[in-house]
Design an enzyme around this catalytic site. Structure first.
Site, PDB file in Angstrom:
ATOM      1  N   TYR A  27       0.895  -1.228  -0.085  1.00 30.88           N
ATOM      2  CA  TYR A  27       0.456   0.730  -0.101  1.00 30.88           C
ATOM      3  C   TYR A  27       0.722   1.184   0.213  1.00 30.88           C
ATOM      4  O   TYR A  27       0.540   2.362  -0.525  1.00 30.88           O
ATOM      5  CB  TYR A  27      -0.759  -0.149   1.353  1.00 30.88           C
ATOM      6  CG  TYR A  27      -1.829   1.449   1.483  1.00 30.88           C
ATOM      7  CD1 TYR A  27      -2.908   1.746   0.284  1.00 30.88           C
ATOM      8  CD2 TYR A  27      -1.656   2.280   2.766  1.00 30.88           C
ATOM      9  CE1 TYR A  27      -3.435   3.197   0.572  1.00 30.88           C
ATOM     10  CE2 TYR A  27      -2.477   3.555   2.759  1.00 30.88           C
ATOM     11  CZ  TYR A  27      -2.928   3.196   2.037  1.00 30.88           C
ATOM     12  OH  TYR A  27      -3.764   4.955   2.183  1.00 30.88           O
ATOM     13  N   GLY A  28       1.629   1.463   1.082  1.00 32.94           N
ATOM     14  CA  GLY A  28       2.671   2.350   0.759  1.00 32.94           C
ATOM     15  C   GLY A  28       3.835   2.449   0.146  1.00 32.94           C
ATOM     16  O   GLY A  28       3.249   3.721  -0.847  1.00 32.94           O
TER      17      GLY A  28
END
Length: 92
Positions: A79-80
């Site tokens: 996600y990051g």
């Protein structure tokens, strides 16, 4: 085009860190690839301004707090990473 668009506000995405670990390609596609497609559409219509909703997940586990714009970006999950890659595409 009936109404000229002068800015895009980009908030839409998926945002579950744990889920991104189990299905990383979904996150890269939905966040990074779709952001690139949005940038292409903006270029096609001459829209140069973008408000982008990012995440502190691009910083990973920072060694010092508070997080600032000078904090190194070291994401630790898909996600990051997907959000950071989208930010890079925006800057380019």
């Amino acid at each position: 085009v009936k109404h000229k668009v002068d800015v895009v506000i980009h908030f839409a995405a998926i945002a579950y860190v744990g889920e991104s670990m189990g299905d990383p390609l979904r996150y890269y596609h939905n966040i990074t690839s779709n952001t690139v497609m949005l940038l292409e559409a903006m270029a096609k219509f001459g829209v140069e301004r973008l408000v982008y909703s990012s995440t502190c997940a691009t910083y990973g586990n920072p060694s010092t707090l508070p997080i600032t714009e000078q904090t190194p970006t070291l994401p630790i999950n898909p996600y990051g990473k997907a959000k950071l890659y989208a930010e890079s595409a925006i800057r380019d």
